[in-house]
Structures are given as structure tokens and as C-alpha cells.
Design a protein around this motif. Structure first.
Motif, PDB file in Angstrom:
ATOM      1  N   SER A 114      18.860 -11.484  -5.602  1.00  0.00           N
ATOM      2  CA  SER A 114      18.367 -12.645  -6.350  1.00  0.00           C
ATOM      3  C   SER A 114      17.623 -12.231  -7.617  1.00  0.00           C
ATOM      4  CB  SER A 114      17.439 -13.484  -5.464  1.00  0.00           C
ATOM      5  OG  SER A 114      16.326 -12.718  -5.045  1.00  0.00           O
ATOM      6  N   MET A 115      17.289 -10.954  -7.732  1.00  0.00           N
ATOM      7  CA  MET A 115      16.571 -10.482  -8.912  1.00  0.00           C
ATOM      8  C   MET A 115      17.495 -10.257 -10.098  1.00  0.00           C
ATOM      9  SD  MET A 115      13.800  -7.782  -7.334  1.00  0.00           S
ATOM     10  CE  MET A 115      13.149  -7.495  -8.970  1.00  0.00           C
ATOM     11  N   ASP A 121      13.882 -12.489 -15.346  1.00  0.00           N
ATOM     12  CA  ASP A 121      12.450 -12.565 -15.618  1.00  0.00           C
ATOM     13  C   ASP A 121      11.987 -14.008 -15.453  1.00  0.00           C
ATOM     14  OD1 ASP A 121      11.471 -10.010 -16.143  1.00  0.00           O
ATOM     15  OD2 ASP A 121      12.387  -9.999 -18.134  1.00  0.00           O
ATOM     16  N   THR A 122      10.881 -14.180 -14.758  1.00  0.00           N
ATOM     17  CA  THR A 122      10.293 -15.506 -14.590  1.00  0.00           C
ATOM     18  C   THR A 122       8.841 -15.447 -15.028  1.00  0.00           C
ATOM     19  OG1 THR A 122      11.724 -16.019 -12.715  1.00  0.00           O
ATOM     20  CG2 THR A 122       9.742 -17.357 -12.974  1.00  0.00           C
ATOM     21  N   ASP A 123       8.472 -16.268 -15.998  1.00  0.00           N
ATOM     22  CA  ASP A 123       7.079 -16.349 -16.430  1.00  0.00           C
ATOM     23  C   ASP A 123       6.390 -17.409 -15.575  1.00  0.00           C
ATOM     24  OD1 ASP A 123       4.632 -16.718 -17.679  1.00  0.00           O
ATOM     25  OD2 ASP A 123       5.452 -16.305 -19.677  1.00  0.00           O
ATOM     26  N   TRP A 124       5.696 -16.932 -14.537  1.00  0.00           N
ATOM     27  CA  TRP A 124       5.088 -17.865 -13.587  1.00  0.00           C
ATOM     28  C   TRP A 124       3.961 -18.664 -14.206  1.00  0.00           C
ATOM     29  CZ3 TRP A 124       7.946 -18.995  -9.704  1.00  0.00           C
ATOM     30  CH2 TRP A 124       8.831 -18.044  -9.180  1.00  0.00           C
ATOM     31  N   MET A 125       3.362 -18.173 -15.279  1.00  0.00           N
ATOM     32  CA  MET A 125       2.322 -18.954 -15.953  1.00  0.00           C
ATOM     33  C   MET A 125       2.909 -20.213 -16.583  1.00  0.00           C
ATOM     34  SD  MET A 125      -0.809 -17.672 -15.771  1.00  0.00           S
ATOM     35  CE  MET A 125      -0.428 -17.457 -14.041  1.00  0.00           C
ATOM     36  N   ASP A 126       4.108 -20.082 -17.152  1.00  0.00           N
ATOM     37  CA  ASP A 126       4.755 -21.261 -17.736  1.00  0.00           C
ATOM     38  C   ASP A 126       5.146 -22.266 -16.663  1.00  0.00           C
ATOM     39  OD1 ASP A 126       4.473 -20.350 -20.296  1.00  0.00           O
ATOM     40  OD2 ASP A 126       6.482 -19.483 -20.437  1.00  0.00           O
TER      41      ASP A 126
END
Length: 266
Positions: A164-165, A174-179
Motif C-alpha cells: 500500500s506504500m 507520500d501523505t501529508d497528514w497535517m493537511d
């Protein structure tokens, strides 16, 4: 009055554009500690007067237009004429044991003799996180995890197991979890319409208000707070200044959607 008191005018509260009168009182009432229990829209405020209480409740007694026990959070700041805080035992003695932690007296606006005056107060704004944490991207995170594994005497991770990566081209997602966590430009808005006036025998003050605030945490599932207010303060003189009859009627409809708070897993 011989006791310790402090007063805040209604016009000073209205200037600060808050949904809760207690929020507007922060920093304006010496000797009164007011803390927000969370940053969630519509959250309660913790008010401490003269330190910790002794009757299992640190909160003061709220008296609105002579009525004790009213939830001050449901009152529109635009409807308030004055707020008086009775801080010591002498000034709060008339309310008995329930005033052990101080008393907050709220007086709402009333009408005055003269022609009808119409007021309209409105504001619209946006809220966003002022600063976001700069997190590792996927490759940096993989490198750190491999380094800690080697430092612990273990072998590095077999990242090929985590399908899944990777996207269809074999590149790391890439996932920007802050967004994903924060919602940009969460709106807050308030509208209040008021009518006051009266004659030599009767006076009236009527207001209708709407307040809405979106939370910035939770993305599409962020918390939301809405409040509809109606208030009517009426007074009729039946016999000169010796006999008066009147009513203070208030209605608040609150719709609040929140999320769990308290630790990093909720």
C-alpha cells in the motif's frame, strides 16, 4: 457595594467577536482565571475565582437577569449590557452556599423610552492553523525506521511487503497528514438584529441572532457549532412607578458536532 467586584461592559464584549461571553472576558477581569477547556467550537470555559473551591465544584454561580443557574454559554454577547463578577464572600453572601466560588451577574439589554432603534451587527471570518508541523515524507520515515532497527541490533525492514506504500509505478506514496488533519479557511460568522424602544408606560428590547463556527481540526469531519438566539425583554408600568410587570424571555437552539478530546489517540 462594599465587596470586591469587577464589571465588564457589553460593548467591550461585542467588540471581540466571540461566541461565548466568557471568552470575551479573558484578560478583562482581574482576579478571575478563565481557561478554555479545549479549542473545539462551542467548548465550555473553566472559570476560577479566588482559587480552587471546596464544594466539589470550582465554577461560580451564574445569575442572568436575576435568574440563577442559567447557562451563560447560550447567551449572545450582543444581548449583554453588563457583566459583574462578585469575587469575595461579602458581596456574594446573599446567594448562600451556592455562591462559595463567586457569582457572575449578567444583565441583558432593556428598552428605553423613545422611538424604536434598530441595530444590526454582523461579521464573517476565516480560521486556519497558524503553523503546521513539518513531518517526514515516506522515504525519510523509512530511513529512520531502518536506522533505529540497525541501532537495536535488528535487520532492516522489508518494505516490499507494504504494497500500500507504493503506487502503480512503484513510487512511494507520500501523505501529508497535517493537511488531512487541519481544515483551511474554516468559517465563523455572526448576525444579530435588535430592536429597542418604548413609551412612558412600556419599554421593549427584542433581538434575533445566529452564530456559526467551523472547527479547523478533523478535515472533512471537523467539529461544527451553530446557535440560534431569540430574546425579548418587556416591561409595562401599571401604576406610575409603583407597580410594574414584565418578562424576560429567551430561547436558544444549539447544534453542536464535536469529536473526542483528551489524548493523542482520540
Amino acid at each position: 457595594m462594599t465587596g470586591a467586584t469587577v464589571q465588564v461592559k457589553g460593548e467591550d464584549l461585542a467588540k471581540l467577536n466571540t461566541n461565548n461571553p466568557l471568552q470575551a472576558m479573558q484578560g478583562q477581569t482581574p482576579g478571575v482565571n478563565i481557561i478554555s477547556e479545549s479549542g473545539q467550537p462551542g467548548s465550555d470555559m473553566k472559570v476560577i475565582i479566588r482559587g480552587q473551591g471546596s464544594n466539589s465544584n470550582n465554577g461560580p454561580l451564574y445569575v442572568v437577569d436575576g435568574i440563577p443557574g442559567v447557562d451563560i454559554k447560550n447567551i449572545s454577547p450582543s444581548d449583554i449590557a453588563t457583566i459583574d463578577v462578585l469575587k469575595d464572600a461579602a458581596s456574594a453572601a446573599i446567594y448562600g452556599a451556592q455562591a462559595a466560588n463567586g457569582v457572575v451577574l449578567v444583565t441583558t439589554k432593556t428598552g428605553k423610552e423613545g422611538k424604536a432603534l434598530v441595530s444590526f451587527d454582523a461579521y464573517y471570518g476565516w480560521q486556519s492553523a497558524a503553523r503546521k508541523i513539518d513531518l517526514c515524507n515516506a522515504e525519510q520515515y523509512m530511513t529512520l525506521m531502518d536506522e533505529q532497527a540497525l541501532n537495536s541490533g535488528n535487520s532492516v525492514y522489508d518494505w516490499s511487503k507494504y504494497s500500500s506504500m507504493y503506487d502503480a509505478n512503484g513510487n512511494v506514496n507520500d501523505t501529508d497528514w497535517m493537511d488531512h488533519m487541519f481544515k483551511d479557511n474554516a468559517t465563523t460568522q455572526n448576525y444579530t438584529l435588535g430592536i429597542t424602544g418604548g413609551s412612558s408606560s412600556n419599554t421593549y428590547a427584542i433581538s434575533l441572532g445566529y452564530y456559526s463556527q467551523e472547527g479547523i481540526v478533523g478535515g472533512s469531519k471537523a467539529s461544527n457549532y451553530e446557535r440560534y438566539n431569540f430574546r425579548a425583554n418587556l416591561e409595562q408600568k401599571l401604576y406610575k412607578d409603583f407597580l410594574k410587570v414584565g418578562e424576560n424571555v429567551s430561547f436558544a437552539y444549539v447544534k453542536s458536532v464535536g469529536m473526542n478530546t483528551g489524548n493523542m489517540y482520540n
